[in-house]
Design a protein around this motif. Structure first.
Motif, PDB file in Angstrom:
ATOM      1  N   VAL A 111       0.705  -1.160  -0.231  1.00  0.00           N
ATOM      2  CA  VAL A 111       0.014   0.040   0.085  1.00  0.00           C
ATOM      3  C   VAL A 111       0.753   1.296   0.026  1.00  0.00           C
ATOM      4  O   VAL A 111       0.625   2.179  -0.676  1.00  0.00           O
ATOM      5  CB  VAL A 111      -1.088  -0.103   1.183  1.00  0.00           C
ATOM      6  N   LYS A 135       2.059   1.952  -3.558  1.00  0.00           N
ATOM      7  CA  LYS A 135       1.028   2.439  -4.362  1.00  0.00           C
ATOM      8  C   LYS A 135       0.800   3.827  -4.064  1.00  0.00           C
ATOM      9  O   LYS A 135       0.474   4.664  -5.140  1.00  0.00           O
ATOM     10  CB  LYS A 135      -0.299   1.701  -4.109  1.00  0.00           C
ATOM     11  N   ILE A 136       1.014   4.303  -2.531  1.00  0.00           N
ATOM     12  CA  ILE A 136       0.633   5.644  -2.664  1.00  0.00           C
ATOM     13  C   ILE A 136       1.876   6.466  -2.847  1.00  0.00           C
ATOM     14  O   ILE A 136       1.550   7.686  -3.422  1.00  0.00           O
ATOM     15  CB  ILE A 136       0.360   5.992  -0.895  1.00  0.00           C
ATOM     16  N   LEU A 177      -2.496  10.900  -7.726  1.00  0.00           N
ATOM     17  CA  LEU A 177      -3.092  11.166  -6.407  1.00  0.00           C
ATOM     18  C   LEU A 177      -3.000  12.722  -6.168  1.00  0.00           C
ATOM     19  O   LEU A 177      -1.936  13.200  -6.169  1.00  0.00           O
ATOM     20  CB  LEU A 177      -2.580  10.331  -5.223  1.00  0.00           C
ATOM     21  N   ASP A 231      -5.473  13.671  -1.170  1.00  0.00           N
ATOM     22  CA  ASP A 231      -5.649  12.392  -1.067  1.00  0.00           C
ATOM     23  C   ASP A 231      -4.318  11.725  -0.657  1.00  0.00           C
ATOM     24  O   ASP A 231      -4.490  10.902   0.268  1.00  0.00           O
ATOM     25  CB  ASP A 231      -6.224  11.757  -2.259  1.00  0.00           C
ATOM     26  N   TYR A 232      -3.272  12.179  -1.247  1.00  0.00           N
ATOM     27  CA  TYR A 232      -2.099  11.699  -0.891  1.00  0.00           C
ATOM     28  C   TYR A 232      -1.938  11.615   0.763  1.00  0.00           C
ATOM     29  O   TYR A 232      -1.286  10.946   1.293  1.00  0.00           O
ATOM     30  CB  TYR A 232      -0.747  12.298  -1.838  1.00  0.00           C
ATOM     31  N   LEU A 257      -4.200   9.474   2.685  1.00  0.00           N
ATOM     32  CA  LEU A 257      -3.630   8.229   2.585  1.00  0.00           C
ATOM     33  C   LEU A 257      -2.397   7.851   3.509  1.00  0.00           C
ATOM     34  O   LEU A 257      -2.399   6.843   4.043  1.00  0.00           O
ATOM     35  CB  LEU A 257      -3.480   7.718   1.271  1.00  0.00           C
ATOM     36  N   LYS A 258      -1.508   8.678   3.431  1.00  0.00           N
ATOM     37  CA  LYS A 258      -0.280   8.790   4.148  1.00  0.00           C
ATOM     38  C   LYS A 258      -0.524   8.525   5.583  1.00  0.00           C
ATOM     39  O   LYS A 258       0.251   7.957   6.504  1.00  0.00           O
ATOM     40  CB  LYS A 258       0.686   9.740   3.882  1.00  0.00           C
ATOM     41  N   GLU A 273      -6.473  -0.178   1.775  1.00  0.00           N
ATOM     42  CA  GLU A 273      -6.043  -0.930   0.521  1.00  0.00           C
ATOM     43  C   GLU A 273      -7.290  -0.690  -0.448  1.00  0.00           C
ATOM     44  O   GLU A 273      -6.973  -0.247  -1.704  1.00  0.00           O
ATOM     45  CB  GLU A 273      -6.012  -2.235   0.634  1.00  0.00           C
ATOM     46  N   THR A 332      -7.381   3.228  -1.372  1.00  0.00           N
ATOM     47  CA  THR A 332      -6.057   3.438  -2.449  1.00  0.00           C
ATOM     48  C   THR A 332      -6.286   3.125  -3.748  1.00  0.00           C
ATOM     49  O   THR A 332      -6.207   3.896  -4.700  1.00  0.00           O
ATOM     50  CB  THR A 332      -4.780   2.740  -1.613  1.00  0.00           C
TER      51      THR A 332
END
Length: 108
Positions: A39, A42-43, A52, A56-57, A60-61, A95, A98
């Motif tokens: 994950v 991917k991020i 992204l 959003d980045y 997610l981080k 997951e 993302t």
């Protein structure tokens, strides 16, 4: 003599079960850590390629950071079955989010 054999047999069974359970949880942590690495990759890739958005980045981080911290704490201090299941559920959500964000932006 029969009673002592029963007691020893019970103790051996308990020890064997506890070893099997601890082994299963250690393998589960490895599985979770592997999934968190995937994950994370991917991020990072989505952030570098621009697929992204910044918000959003960052979201997610942040979620990944929380899960990583929980996983490390559980590995250090141990975790109950429910705590492990909650961690796994949160990781599944991350997951899916993302993948959803990466796939929705690829279509545009």
């Amino acid at each position: 003599m029969t009673l002592s054999r029963s007691v020893y047999l019970s103790i051996y069974i308990i020890i064997a079960l506890s070893i099997m359970v601890s082994t299963a949880f250690s393998e589960s942590y490895l599985y979770i850590e592997e999934r968190m690495i995937i994950v994370s990759d991917k991020i990072e890739t989505g952030g570098v390629r621009g697929t992204l958005g910044r918000s959003d980045y960052a979201k997610l981080k942040s979620r990944l950071s929380v899960l990583t911290h929980k996983s490390e704490r559980f590995k250090k201090n141990g975790a109950t079955t429910n705590q492990y299941l909650d961690l796994n559920r949160e990781l599944v959500g991350l997951e899916k989010d993302t993948d959803r964000l990466l796939n929705s932006l690829k279509r545009h």
